[in-house]
Design an enzyme around this catalytic site. Structure first.
Site, PDB file in Angstrom:
ATOM      1  N   PHE A 166      33.271 -29.918 -29.771  1.00 48.67           N
ATOM      2  CA  PHE A 166      31.874 -29.701 -29.475  1.00 48.67           C
ATOM      3  C   PHE A 166      31.594 -28.282 -29.259  1.00 48.67           C
ATOM      4  O   PHE A 166      32.226 -27.706 -28.994  1.00 48.67           O
ATOM      5  CB  PHE A 166      31.617 -30.703 -28.324  1.00 48.67           C
ATOM      6  CG  PHE A 166      31.988 -30.277 -27.023  1.00 48.67           C
ATOM      7  CD1 PHE A 166      31.639 -29.278 -26.300  1.00 48.67           C
ATOM      8  CD2 PHE A 166      33.114 -31.231 -26.729  1.00 48.67           C
ATOM      9  CE1 PHE A 166      32.390 -29.068 -25.085  1.00 48.67           C
ATOM     10  CE2 PHE A 166      33.994 -30.859 -25.310  1.00 48.67           C
ATOM     11  CZ  PHE A 166      33.376 -29.751 -24.704  1.00 48.67           C
ATOM     12  N   GLY A 204      35.225 -21.949 -20.167  1.00 53.12           N
ATOM     13  CA  GLY A 204      35.981 -22.746 -21.805  1.00 53.12           C
ATOM     14  C   GLY A 204      35.859 -24.094 -21.549  1.00 53.12           C
ATOM     15  O   GLY A 204      35.651 -24.606 -20.681  1.00 53.12           O
ATOM     16  N   LYS A 205      36.189 -24.632 -22.650  1.00 56.46           N
ATOM     17  CA  LYS A 205      36.190 -26.305 -22.728  1.00 56.46           C
ATOM     18  C   LYS A 205      37.028 -26.739 -21.726  1.00 56.46           C
ATOM     19  O   LYS A 205      36.856 -27.780 -21.089  1.00 56.46           O
ATOM     20  CB  LYS A 205      36.465 -26.633 -24.138  1.00 56.46           C
ATOM     21  CG  LYS A 205      35.431 -26.422 -25.272  1.00 56.46           C
ATOM     22  CD  LYS A 205      35.751 -26.871 -26.696  1.00 56.46           C
ATOM     23  CE  LYS A 205      34.885 -26.214 -27.552  1.00 56.46           C
ATOM     24  NZ  LYS A 205      35.287 -26.668 -28.839  1.00 56.46           N
ATOM     25  N   ARG A 206      38.133 -26.047 -21.488  1.00 56.02           N
ATOM     26  CA  ARG A 206      39.046 -26.751 -20.498  1.00 56.02           C
ATOM     27  C   ARG A 206      38.712 -26.747 -19.220  1.00 56.02           C
ATOM     28  O   ARG A 206      38.902 -27.511 -18.380  1.00 56.02           O
ATOM     29  CB  ARG A 206      40.436 -25.942 -20.677  1.00 56.02           C
ATOM     30  CG  ARG A 206      41.611 -26.922 -21.497  1.00 56.02           C
ATOM     31  CD  ARG A 206      42.737 -26.080 -21.806  1.00 56.02           C
ATOM     32  NE  ARG A 206      42.429 -25.468 -23.088  1.00 56.02           N
ATOM     33  CZ  ARG A 206      42.545 -24.431 -23.344  1.00 56.02           C
ATOM     34  NH1 ARG A 206      42.677 -23.346 -22.640  1.00 56.02           N
ATOM     35  NH2 ARG A 206      42.167 -23.745 -24.699  1.00 56.02           N
TER      36      ARG A 206
END
Ligand code: GLU
Length: 490
Positions: A22, A255-257
């Protein structure tokens, strides 16, 4: 007009995401800056899909990227959906012939060669370097004889000149890196796909890209990119490194994490595109004035890459909420109605007295207290709007004003109010207030308004009784007052 960005000297920018999942705020911010710069200069904005690492690809990402940009109104001139462009497809996996063409050019110039080693052999070189505490460089193991490249082995660059590179970054100024940053990097992998390093340079050239906006993680690789530009004889574009977006605690890049949210989740929560675009534009760009609210048109007119900040930009979600509220307040009544309706849960919409008319009259009351549609949903789910669309049930004791000795004292006041409201003009909360105010002044404000409010809402805390009466309309207002009187009478 010549639409071919490669043939004019107009500004061309691109947003070049890899379809690996995404889109989050960072990616969208890059797209926005590239979009604004192109639009400001009547240039071209390209959406290019960088899908040459098939192992990292996530299905549905390309659609998601397009949906996200469309939501924000960042329309591209050329993209993965373009039937025709002056430079072929905007999807890298459909441009393999182009990369091969340039790969062969480099082979002919003696600037590319097949990697003769097995991965195990390369590993031995790497370990050797580590044991000797020196950085591993593939170019130290460049083969002396070169076989013909048949496409089964990786193709590597033969760095044209081992030297220190200096380059200008619009945001960071002059940057430079020593020769240890240069290496014979892979151009085409053994699976036939080009590496990012090679493909993006060819595409930027073929597409006439003048300004590359991207995150700071690419600075370290820039000397390698420059050696490829030199090998291919391409002109360097302008490098515009965007500042990282930092999380609230300012220590880490978003970040995505660490919980960076899918941009479409913001949409689902009721953030308006205007608020999102405004917010993202100010995340790393500073117009240098006090102005905080910018329409997309304002941004296009004002945006200036010279004012992109170097320092990390804090992701201030409170600011985003505030902005959303400003844009919500500015919606027309019709748009507010559509907005609120979309977020009201089915349970609220199926309450016995629910009607569009009543909802329309409730809009200000509902939107005054929230900043997003998600909050509307949460409040509605907690049952806090139920009194607007359903006769309230409540304990009679709360009708009593704090100065009253007994609840019976309330009865004649409600009866008086009932009488006045029978004749009152219900066209706005102000006309209702005008009708009741003399009575409130005679009886005492708390004495009248407290029990009236409770009779109408069934709650000790609620909007004022004039607003409530306006929302409920004459019939329901009178009925609720009568019910309160009946309850007191027992
Ligand atoms: N495909 C790269 C990424 O998604 C884009 C880098 C660039 O803009 O050159 O990180």
């Amino acid at each position: 007009m010549n639409n071919n960005p490669t043939e004019t000297n107009k500004v061309v920018t691109r947003f070049a995401p890899s379809p690996t999942g995404f889109m989050h705020i960072g990616g969208v911010r890059t797209a926005l800056f590239a979009y604004l710069h192109a639009r400001k200069h009547n240039g071209t904005f390209i959406l290019r899909i960088e899908d040459t690492d098939k192992s990292r690809e996530v299905e549905g990402s390309i659609e998601h990227i397009q949906e996200s940009l469309r939501w924000l109104g960042l329309e591209w001139d050329y993209g993965p959906d373009s039937a025709e462009t002056p430079f072929g497809s905007c999807i890298q996996s459909k441009r393999l012939d182009t990369y091969l063409h340039y790969a062969h050019q480099l082979i002919e110039k003696g600037l590319a060669y097949p990697d003769p080693y097995t991965p195990e052999e390369v590993e031995v070189f790497r370990n050797q370097a580590a044991a000797e505490k020196r950085p591993f460089l593939f170019r130290d193991h460049r083969p002396t004889t070169t076989e013909t490249w048949d496409g089964t082995k990786p193709l590597r660059l033969k760095v044209p000149e081992i030297k220190r590179y200096t380059w200008n970054d619009v945001v960071r100024g002059e940057l430079s890196a020593g020769e240890e940053m240069l290496d014979d990097i892979i151009l085409i992998k053994s699976d036939g796909y080009p590496t990012y390093n090679f493909a993006h340079i060819i595409d930027d050239h073929e597409m006439g890209v003048t300004h590359i906006m991207r995150a700071d993680e690419f600075i370290a690789s820039t000397p390698k990119f420059l050696s490829i530009y030199d090998a291919l004889g391409f002109k360097r574009p302008e490098f515009v490194t965007l500042p990282p977006i930092l999380r609230d605690d300012k220590t880490k890049k978003l970040g995505k994490r660490d919980g960076a949210k899918d941009i479409l989740e913001y949409k689902a929560e009721g953030y308006l595109r205007e608020a999102m675009v405004n917010f993202l534009a100010l995340t790393g760009w500073n117009p240098g004035t006090e102005q905080e609210l910018f329409t997309k048109e304002d941004l296009i007119a004002t945006f200036d890459i010279a004012k992109i900040q170097r320092a990390g930009a804090l992701l201030n979600e409170d600011k985003l909420l505030w902005m959303n509220k400003q844009y919500l307040n500015n919606l027309s009544q019709e748009d507010k109605l559509v907005y609120v309706t979309n977020f009201l849960p089915e349970e609220t919409r199926s309450l016995p007295q629910f009607s569009t008319d009543r909802l329309t009259r409730s809009i200000t009351t509902i939107t005054e207290r929230i900043s997003t549609g998600k909050e509307i949903r949460d409040v509605a789910e907690a049952g806090e709007y139920d009194f607007l669309f359903n006769s309230p049930s409540y304990d009679t004791s709360i009708l009593k004003w704090k100065n009253d000795e007994s609840i019976q004292a309330v009865l004649p006041r409600l009866a008086e109010a009932h009488k006045i409201l029978l004749e009152a003009d219900f066209s706005s909360s102000e006309t209702i207030k005008e009708a009741l105010w003399p009575l409130a002044e005679t009886l005492g404000k708390g004495e009248l308004l407290w029990p009236l409010r409770v009779a109408l809402s069934g709650q000790e805390r609620s909007p004022d009784p004039f607003t409530l009466a306006y929302i409920l309309g004459p019939d329901e207002t009178l009925a609720r007052i009568k019910t309160a009187c009946d309850k007191i009478k027992g």
